[in-house]
Design a protein around this motif. Structure first.
Motif, PDB file in Angstrom:
ATOM      1  N   ILE A  47      24.125  -6.083  -4.091  1.00  0.00           N
ATOM      2  CA  ILE A  47      22.873  -5.437  -4.480  1.00  0.00           C
ATOM      3  C   ILE A  47      22.517  -4.436  -3.388  1.00  0.00           C
ATOM      4  N   ARG A  48      22.440  -3.166  -3.745  1.00  0.00           N
ATOM      5  CA  ARG A  48      22.171  -2.140  -2.748  1.00  0.00           C
ATOM      6  C   ARG A  48      21.749  -0.859  -3.468  1.00  0.00           C
ATOM      7  N   GLY A  49      21.057   0.011  -2.719  1.00  0.00           N
ATOM      8  CA  GLY A  49      20.653   1.290  -3.276  1.00  0.00           C
ATOM      9  C   GLY A  49      19.152   1.492  -3.199  1.00  0.00           C
ATOM     10  N   ASN A  62      32.362 -30.905  17.151  1.00  0.00           N
ATOM     11  CA  ASN A  62      33.205 -29.715  17.124  1.00  0.00           C
ATOM     12  C   ASN A  62      34.031 -29.682  15.827  1.00  0.00           C
ATOM     13  N   ALA A  63      33.323 -29.555  14.694  1.00  0.00           N
ATOM     14  CA  ALA A  63      33.943 -29.702  13.373  1.00  0.00           C
ATOM     15  C   ALA A  63      34.557 -28.381  12.903  1.00  0.00           C
ATOM     16  N   THR A  64      35.699 -28.468  12.270  1.00  0.00           N
ATOM     17  CA  THR A  64      36.348 -27.298  11.682  1.00  0.00           C
ATOM     18  C   THR A  64      35.716 -26.990  10.324  1.00  0.00           C
ATOM     19  N   PRO A  65      35.409 -25.731  10.036  1.00  0.00           N
ATOM     20  CA  PRO A  65      34.837 -25.402   8.724  1.00  0.00           C
ATOM     21  C   PRO A  65      35.816 -25.691   7.597  1.00  0.00           C
ATOM     22  N   ILE A  66      35.271 -26.045   6.424  1.00  0.00           N
ATOM     23  CA  ILE A  66      36.102 -26.194   5.237  1.00  0.00           C
ATOM     24  C   ILE A  66      36.190 -24.866   4.470  1.00  0.00           C
ATOM     25  N   GLN A  67      35.285 -23.946   4.777  1.00  0.00           N
ATOM     26  CA  GLN A  67      35.349 -22.570   4.264  1.00  0.00           C
ATOM     27  C   GLN A  67      34.908 -21.641   5.396  1.00  0.00           C
ATOM     28  N   TYR A  68      35.500 -20.438   5.423  1.00  0.00           N
ATOM     29  CA  TYR A  68      35.174 -19.468   6.478  1.00  0.00           C
ATOM     30  C   TYR A  68      35.299 -18.080   5.887  1.00  0.00           C
ATOM     31  N   ILE A  69      34.179 -17.477   5.551  1.00  0.00           N
ATOM     32  CA  ILE A  69      34.155 -16.146   4.945  1.00  0.00           C
ATOM     33  C   ILE A  69      33.971 -15.123   6.054  1.00  0.00           C
ATOM     34  N   LYS A  70      34.972 -14.304   6.291  1.00  0.00           N
ATOM     35  CA  LYS A  70      34.914 -13.311   7.362  1.00  0.00           C
ATOM     36  C   LYS A  70      36.004 -12.275   7.146  1.00  0.00           C
ATOM     37  N   GLY A  71      35.689 -11.019   7.496  1.00  0.00           N
ATOM     38  CA  GLY A  71      36.675  -9.950   7.409  1.00  0.00           C
ATOM     39  C   GLY A  71      36.088  -8.713   6.762  1.00  0.00           C
ATOM     40  N   ASN A  72      36.804  -7.610   6.864  1.00  0.00           N
ATOM     41  CA  ASN A  72      36.264  -6.322   6.400  1.00  0.00           C
ATOM     42  C   ASN A  72      36.037  -6.283   4.893  1.00  0.00           C
ATOM     43  N   VAL A  73      36.806  -7.031   4.142  1.00  0.00           N
ATOM     44  CA  VAL A  73      36.664  -7.026   2.689  1.00  0.00           C
ATOM     45  C   VAL A  73      35.367  -7.718   2.253  1.00  0.00           C
ATOM     46  N   THR A  74      34.855  -8.617   3.065  1.00  0.00           N
ATOM     47  CA  THR A  74      33.664  -9.397   2.694  1.00  0.00           C
ATOM     48  C   THR A  74      32.401  -8.546   2.638  1.00  0.00           C
ATOM     49  N   LYS A  75      32.384  -7.406   3.368  1.00  0.00           N
ATOM     50  CA  LYS A  75      31.212  -6.532   3.483  1.00  0.00           C
ATOM     51  C   LYS A  75      30.049  -7.197   4.215  1.00  0.00           C
ATOM     52  N   LEU A  76      30.291  -8.275   4.955  1.00  0.00           N
ATOM     53  CA  LEU A  76      29.257  -8.870   5.802  1.00  0.00           C
ATOM     54  C   LEU A  76      29.046  -7.977   7.021  1.00  0.00           C
ATOM     55  N   SER A 123      21.805  -4.826   8.654  1.00  0.00           N
ATOM     56  CA  SER A 123      22.298  -3.577   9.217  1.00  0.00           C
ATOM     57  C   SER A 123      22.795  -2.610   8.147  1.00  0.00           C
ATOM     58  N   LYS A 124      23.107  -3.133   6.963  1.00  0.00           N
ATOM     59  CA  LYS A 124      23.575  -2.286   5.863  1.00  0.00           C
ATOM     60  C   LYS A 124      22.584  -2.238   4.705  1.00  0.00           C
ATOM     61  N   THR A 125      21.488  -2.989   4.809  1.00  0.00           N
ATOM     62  CA  THR A 125      20.461  -3.037   3.772  1.00  0.00           C
ATOM     63  C   THR A 125      21.084  -3.326   2.411  1.00  0.00           C
ATOM     64  N   TRP A 126      21.862  -4.407   2.354  1.00  0.00           N
ATOM     65  CA  TRP A 126      22.382  -4.862   1.083  1.00  0.00           C
ATOM     66  C   TRP A 126      22.482  -6.379   1.073  1.00  0.00           C
ATOM     67  N   ILE A 127      22.713  -6.908  -0.112  1.00  0.00           N
ATOM     68  CA  ILE A 127      22.912  -8.343  -0.306  1.00  0.00           C
ATOM     69  C   ILE A 127      24.269  -8.532  -0.951  1.00  0.00           C
ATOM     70  N   THR A 128      25.093  -9.384  -0.348  1.00  0.00           N
ATOM     71  CA  THR A 128      26.400  -9.690  -0.910  1.00  0.00           C
ATOM     72  C   THR A 128      26.371 -11.097  -1.494  1.00  0.00           C
ATOM     73  N   ARG A 178      16.842   2.167  -5.407  1.00  0.00           N
ATOM     74  CA  ARG A 178      15.986   1.521  -6.398  1.00  0.00           C
ATOM     75  C   ARG A 178      15.678   0.069  -6.047  1.00  0.00           C
ATOM     76  N   THR A 179      16.512  -0.567  -5.241  1.00  0.00           N
ATOM     77  CA  THR A 179      16.313  -1.987  -4.920  1.00  0.00           C
ATOM     78  C   THR A 179      15.087  -2.231  -4.042  1.00  0.00           C
ATOM     79  N   GLU A 180      14.668  -1.194  -3.285  1.00  0.00           N
ATOM     80  CA  GLU A 180      13.562  -1.308  -2.322  1.00  0.00           C
ATOM     81  C   GLU A 180      13.895  -2.234  -1.156  1.00  0.00           C
ATOM     82  N   LEU A 181      15.161  -2.587  -0.991  1.00  0.00           N
ATOM     83  CA  LEU A 181      15.557  -3.390   0.165  1.00  0.00           C
ATOM     84  C   LEU A 181      15.434  -2.554   1.434  1.00  0.00           C
ATOM     85  N   ASN A 182      14.932  -3.181   2.513  1.00  0.00           N
ATOM     86  CA  ASN A 182      14.801  -2.483   3.786  1.00  0.00           C
ATOM     87  C   ASN A 182      14.750  -3.515   4.901  1.00  0.00           C
TER      88      ASN A 182
END
Length: 336
Positions: free
Chosen positions: A320-322, A265-279, A299-304, A324-328
């Motif tokens: 990376i999004r849009g 049950n280890a605590t993370p040393i980093q935790y990326i989460k929240g509306n600003v992250t765009k995850l 769900s957003k067809t992008w890469i952060t 032209r990227t051909e991401l889907n």
């Protein structure tokens, strides 16, 4: 596997179903950048790598970008035509591209391998598929950095199967990790560290299980990262950096990082989460040579992309999004 029926319904239909309708809270291992390499397809010279490789579930393509690609960047390669619902991708030092196809072959999936610079309706140079392979809807893929052996996470039979680097056709695995003692429960991603230790992201149990290099059979993990302090919640991607920090993407729109040797049950040393992250529905996860973190959000067809050491409600340094990227429905991702 009843705990992940919503996820599997998505795979049988479309990526958006999981990421917008599931209740509850994609490559590859960390890879050191290979020496820059220029390769050719026909008469067209391709830019030198390192590059970013993405498996797109909805369009059944793999798209490739220079590692510094930004915003609405056009891919420098697009592999199409022979992929069957690709969900994971990885790349070796020679820029050969390895793809885990959720379907294909006998209907239980396949692994297709393409030459460096492959683009368009390219024929694989190797295809692993058939009843003897033990493949069962693969959703994760990684390479042993020492041997080049191919490791695959099979989500429908709760196994990790490994194949010799030269495997082709209906190849028997050289190793199979599976059984109740392994604690593998709906594995969605697999990664190997520089010593060949094996890390598995388990979607259903929200746990990372770790096995010694060369493991096979119904064996107990050497470590299991799980519990409320870990903040793990239905895992998709796992990667390991050169310092042996463990990175995980979870369905709860978060990326968590654990110190080397983390267990229980280890605590993370980093935790990326929240509306600003765009995850938004993160799937796979990959690292570049500077330990910058790349995460596709289907769900957003992008890469952060996040700077090394990022934590908290932090903004990506690139997205990376849009069109032209051909991401889907980007799911699997690798950087090499």
């Amino acid at each position: 596997m009843h705990t992940s029926l919503c996820k599997h319904a998505f795979i049988a239909t479309a990526a958006i179903a999981l990421l917008t309708n599931c209740a509850g809270g994609s490559s590859t291992p960390a890879s050191r950048l290979a020496s820059p390499q220029t390769f050719h397809t026909g008469s067209q010279a391709m830019p030198s790598c390192p590059c970013l490789y993405v498996a797109n579930y909805a369009t059944q393509t793999v798209t490739v970008y220079p590692s510094g690609a930004m915003n609405n960047a056009k891919p420098i390669q697009t592999i199409t035509g022979t992929l069957k619902q690709p969900l994971a991708v990885t790349v070796d030092a020679g820029a050969h591209i390895y793809v885990a196809n959720y379907n294909g072959g006998t209907g239980k999936g396949s692994v297709t391998i393409y030459g460096a610079g492959a683009t368009g309706n390219a024929a694989p140079i190797q295809t692993i598929q058939g009843d003897d392979t033990g493949l069962d809807h693969p959703i994760g893929i990684a390479l042993d950095p020492m041997t080049g052996d191919i490791y695959v996470a099979n989500t429908s039979n709760n196994t990790i199967t490994a194949y010799a680097s030269s495997a082709n056709g209906d190849a028997t695995p050289i190793a199979t990790i599976g059984g109740a003692n392994t604690e593998i429960d709906d594995p969605d991603s697999v990664a190997l560290d520089a010593s060949g230790n094996i890390y598995v992201a388990n979607y259903a149990s929200s746990a990372v299980t770790v096995y010694a290099a060369g493991s096979t059979g119904n064996l107990t993990p050497t470590r299991t990262i799980a519990g409320p302090r870990t903040k793990l919640d239905h895992l998709f991607g796992v990667a390991v950096d050169s310092a042996l920090d463990v990175y995980v993407s979870s369905q709860n729109n978060a990326v968590t990082v654990y110190a080397p040797g983390a267990d229980g049950n280890a605590t993370p040393i980093q935790y990326i989460k929240g509306n600003v992250t765009k995850l938004k529905g993160p799937t796979g996860l990959a690292l570049d040579g500077g330990d910058n973190i790349y995460v596709p959000s289907a769900s957003k067809t992008w890469i952060t992309v996040y700077a090394a050491g990022s934590t908290g409600n932090t903004a990506p340094i690139n997205r990376i999004r849009g069109k032209r990227t051909e991401l889907n429905d980007p799911f699997g991702i690798a950087v090499r």
